[in-house]
Scaffold this motif. Structure first.
Motif, PDB file in Angstrom:
ATOM      1  N   ALA A  14       0.835  -1.215   0.000  1.00  0.00           N
ATOM      2  CA  ALA A  14       0.000   0.000   0.000  1.00  0.00           C
ATOM      3  C   ALA A  14       0.865   1.258   0.000  1.00  0.00           C
ATOM      4  O   ALA A  14       0.560   2.245  -0.681  1.00  0.00           O
ATOM      5  CB  ALA A  14      -0.945  -0.013   1.202  1.00  0.00           C
ATOM      6  N   GLU A  15       1.971   1.203   0.787  1.00  0.00           N
ATOM      7  CA  GLU A  15       2.894   2.341   0.857  1.00  0.00           C
ATOM      8  C   GLU A  15       3.516   2.608  -0.529  1.00  0.00           C
ATOM      9  O   GLU A  15       3.599   3.752  -0.983  1.00  0.00           O
ATOM     10  CB  GLU A  15       4.010   1.938   1.819  1.00  0.00           C
ATOM     11  N   LEU A  16       3.951   1.530  -1.175  1.00  0.00           N
ATOM     12  CA  LEU A  16       4.561   1.672  -2.504  1.00  0.00           C
ATOM     13  C   LEU A  16       3.529   2.175  -3.517  1.00  0.00           C
ATOM     14  O   LEU A  16       3.842   3.015  -4.365  1.00  0.00           O
ATOM     15  CB  LEU A  16       5.159   0.341  -2.961  1.00  0.00           C
ATOM     16  N   ALA A  17       2.312   1.674  -3.423  1.00  0.00           N
ATOM     17  CA  ALA A  17       1.258   2.116  -4.350  1.00  0.00           C
ATOM     18  C   ALA A  17       0.987   3.603  -4.175  1.00  0.00           C
ATOM     19  O   ALA A  17       0.805   4.334  -5.160  1.00  0.00           O
ATOM     20  CB  ALA A  17      -0.014   1.296  -4.132  1.00  0.00           C
ATOM     21  N   ALA A  18       0.988   4.080  -2.918  1.00  0.00           N
ATOM     22  CA  ALA A  18       0.740   5.503  -2.664  1.00  0.00           C
ATOM     23  C   ALA A  18       1.897   6.346  -3.195  1.00  0.00           C
ATOM     24  O   ALA A  18       1.683   7.384  -3.838  1.00  0.00           O
ATOM     25  CB  ALA A  18       0.541   5.733  -1.159  1.00  0.00           C
ATOM     26  N   GLY A  19       3.142   5.896  -2.942  1.00  0.00           N
ATOM     27  CA  GLY A  19       4.311   6.617  -3.458  1.00  0.00           C
ATOM     28  C   GLY A  19       4.289   6.681  -4.972  1.00  0.00           C
ATOM     29  O   GLY A  19       4.545   7.729  -5.576  1.00  0.00           O
ATOM     30  N   LEU A  20       3.932   5.563  -5.578  1.00  0.00           N
ATOM     31  CA  LEU A  20       3.886   5.500  -7.041  1.00  0.00           C
ATOM     32  C   LEU A  20       2.815   6.434  -7.602  1.00  0.00           C
ATOM     33  O   LEU A  20       3.054   7.143  -8.584  1.00  0.00           O
ATOM     34  CB  LEU A  20       3.627   4.050  -7.463  1.00  0.00           C
ATOM     35  N   ALA A  21       1.662   6.465  -6.963  1.00  0.00           N
ATOM     36  CA  ALA A  21       0.586   7.352  -7.435  1.00  0.00           C
ATOM     37  C   ALA A  21       1.039   8.816  -7.362  1.00  0.00           C
ATOM     38  O   ALA A  21       0.789   9.598  -8.289  1.00  0.00           O
ATOM     39  CB  ALA A  21      -0.678   7.133  -6.602  1.00  0.00           C
ATOM     40  N   ARG A  22       1.724   9.182  -6.263  1.00  0.00           N
ATOM     41  CA  ARG A  22       2.207  10.568  -6.121  1.00  0.00           C
ATOM     42  C   ARG A  22       3.232  10.897  -7.201  1.00  0.00           C
ATOM     43  O   ARG A  22       3.170  11.955  -7.826  1.00  0.00           O
ATOM     44  CB  ARG A  22       2.857  10.761  -4.735  1.00  0.00           C
ATOM     45  N   VAL A  23       4.194   9.995  -7.407  1.00  0.00           N
ATOM     46  CA  VAL A  23       5.253  10.283  -8.392  1.00  0.00           C
ATOM     47  C   VAL A  23       4.677  10.322  -9.804  1.00  0.00           C
ATOM     48  O   VAL A  23       5.015  11.199 -10.602  1.00  0.00           O
ATOM     49  CB  VAL A  23       6.397   9.257  -8.277  1.00  0.00           C
ATOM     50  N   ARG A  24       3.770   9.378 -10.097  1.00  0.00           N
ATOM     51  CA  ARG A  24       3.167   9.391 -11.437  1.00  0.00           C
ATOM     52  C   ARG A  24       2.399  10.675 -11.683  1.00  0.00           C
ATOM     53  O   ARG A  24       2.427  11.225 -12.788  1.00  0.00           O
ATOM     54  CB  ARG A  24       2.236   8.184 -11.601  1.00  0.00           C
ATOM     55  N   SER A  25       1.722  11.181 -10.651  1.00  0.00           N
ATOM     56  CA  SER A  25       0.963  12.412 -10.899  1.00  0.00           C
ATOM     57  C   SER A  25       1.901  13.611 -11.021  1.00  0.00           C
ATOM     58  O   SER A  25       1.651  14.517 -11.820  1.00  0.00           O
ATOM     59  CB  SER A  25      -0.169  12.571  -9.873  1.00  0.00           C
ATOM     60  N   ARG A  26       3.025  13.599 -10.265  1.00  0.00           N
ATOM     61  CA  ARG A  26       4.020  14.672 -10.464  1.00  0.00           C
ATOM     62  C   ARG A  26       4.564  14.657 -11.897  1.00  0.00           C
ATOM     63  O   ARG A  26       4.742  15.705 -12.522  1.00  0.00           O
ATOM     64  CB  ARG A  26       5.194  14.499  -9.485  1.00  0.00           C
ATOM     65  N   ILE A  27       4.847  13.463 -12.406  1.00  0.00           N
ATOM     66  CA  ILE A  27       5.384  13.364 -13.772  1.00  0.00           C
ATOM     67  C   ILE A  27       4.342  13.839 -14.791  1.00  0.00           C
ATOM     68  O   ILE A  27       4.648  14.598 -15.720  1.00  0.00           O
ATOM     69  CB  ILE A  27       5.851  11.920 -14.069  1.00  0.00           C
ATOM     70  N   ALA A  28       3.104  13.413 -14.606  1.00  0.00           N
ATOM     71  CA  ALA A  28       2.033  13.818 -15.539  1.00  0.00           C
ATOM     72  C   ALA A  28       1.855  15.338 -15.516  1.00  0.00           C
ATOM     73  O   ALA A  28       1.728  15.975 -16.576  1.00  0.00           O
ATOM     74  CB  ALA A  28       0.729  13.110 -15.170  1.00  0.00           C
TER      75      ALA A  28
END
Ligand code: PLP
Length: 248
Positions: A14-28
């Motif tokens: 869950a922690e990794l999924a949350a980190g990934l969602a944040r980074v993906r939205s920063r990139i987008a």
């Protein structure tokens, strides 16, 4: 007892999924702000100091590209991940000793940190004997011209560490493919100044080597600026996986 790589605790997932969602939205968001297509930017998850189980979990969340900076750690982790039946693309992003070339070419798909003619020759020889296809190589650039932290030096005539000699050497080998450049913003430089300079350097290199289109720049703290200045690969560790226990 050590967890096997295929067992990831649900809270860690869950922690990794949350980190990934944040980074993906920063990139987008950064791509939108720079008027760039999101598909032009690849995120590399830099998993150094984190276990193989995190790589397996990230792969399960759709992360296809993983980065490591030390051969000893990376070789073991890549073997564990492969044993779990997962095969991400492995990017070697750290300073590389020539005597590690034979090990790195066995698991790495891309090496981002070639910064001398001698290292290029060692990797070429290792790739020719240890792989069945060429190794993708990015030449690391020293943006401030100080080779102490790694990187070939632009506008230098040094036959071993000048950027021209290194890119020409990689392009001239049979078992390496020059795909682009990599850099880290120098300490004490504003990322804007660093990545603007890197973009100029990349333009000059592409005039000679048109296939060198990849630009690996930007980490957790400065990926937006790197994307604004043309990064095609961002290397993200702490923003995705958490703060590392040791600074490296
Ligand atoms: C560790 C590392 C990264 C990731 O750094 P973060 O600040 O944790 O995102 C990127 N590039 C290289 C070369 C690294 O060694």
């Amino acid at each position: 007892m050590v967890d096997s790589p295929s067992t990831v605790r649900p809270d860690r997932r869950a922690e990794l999924a949350a980190g990934l969602a944040r980074v993906r939205s920063r990139i987008a968001d950064a791509c939108a702000a720079a008027d760039r297509d999101r598909a032009e930017v690849t995120m590399i998850a830099v998993t150094k100091t984190y276990p193989a189980s995190d790589v397996v979990a990230l792969a399960g969340l759709g992360v296809a590209d993983v980065g490591e900076n030390r051969d000893q750690e990376a070789a073991g982790k890549a073997a564990e991940v492969a044993a779990a039946g997962v095969s991400p693309r492995w990017h070697f992003v750290g300073q590389l000793q020539r005597n590690k070339a034979r090990s790195v070419v066995r698991y790495a798909d891309v090496v981002h940190s070639v910064d001398s003619v001698r290292l290029a020759r060692a990797l070429d020889a290792a790739s020719a004997s240890g792989r069945d296809r060429p190794l993708d190589v990015l030449v690391q650039v020293s943006i401030d011209g100080d080779p102490a932290r790694g990187g070939a030096v632009p506008d230098s005539a040094d036959p071993d560490t000048g950027l021209g000699p290194v890119t020409d050497a990689v392009a001239g080998t049979a078992a390496l493919r020059l795909t682009g450049l990599m850099a880290v913003a120098p300490l004490g430089w504003e990322p804007e100044r660093a990545f603007a300079r890197l973009a100029e350097i990349a333009t000059a290199v592409r005039a000679v080597h048109p296939a060198a289109t990849a630009l690996s720049a930007g980490m957790s703290g400065d990926l937006e600026v790197a994307i604004r200045f043309g990064a095609t690969h961002v290397r993200v560790g702490s923003a995705l996986l958490g703060m590392r226990p040791t600074l490296r």
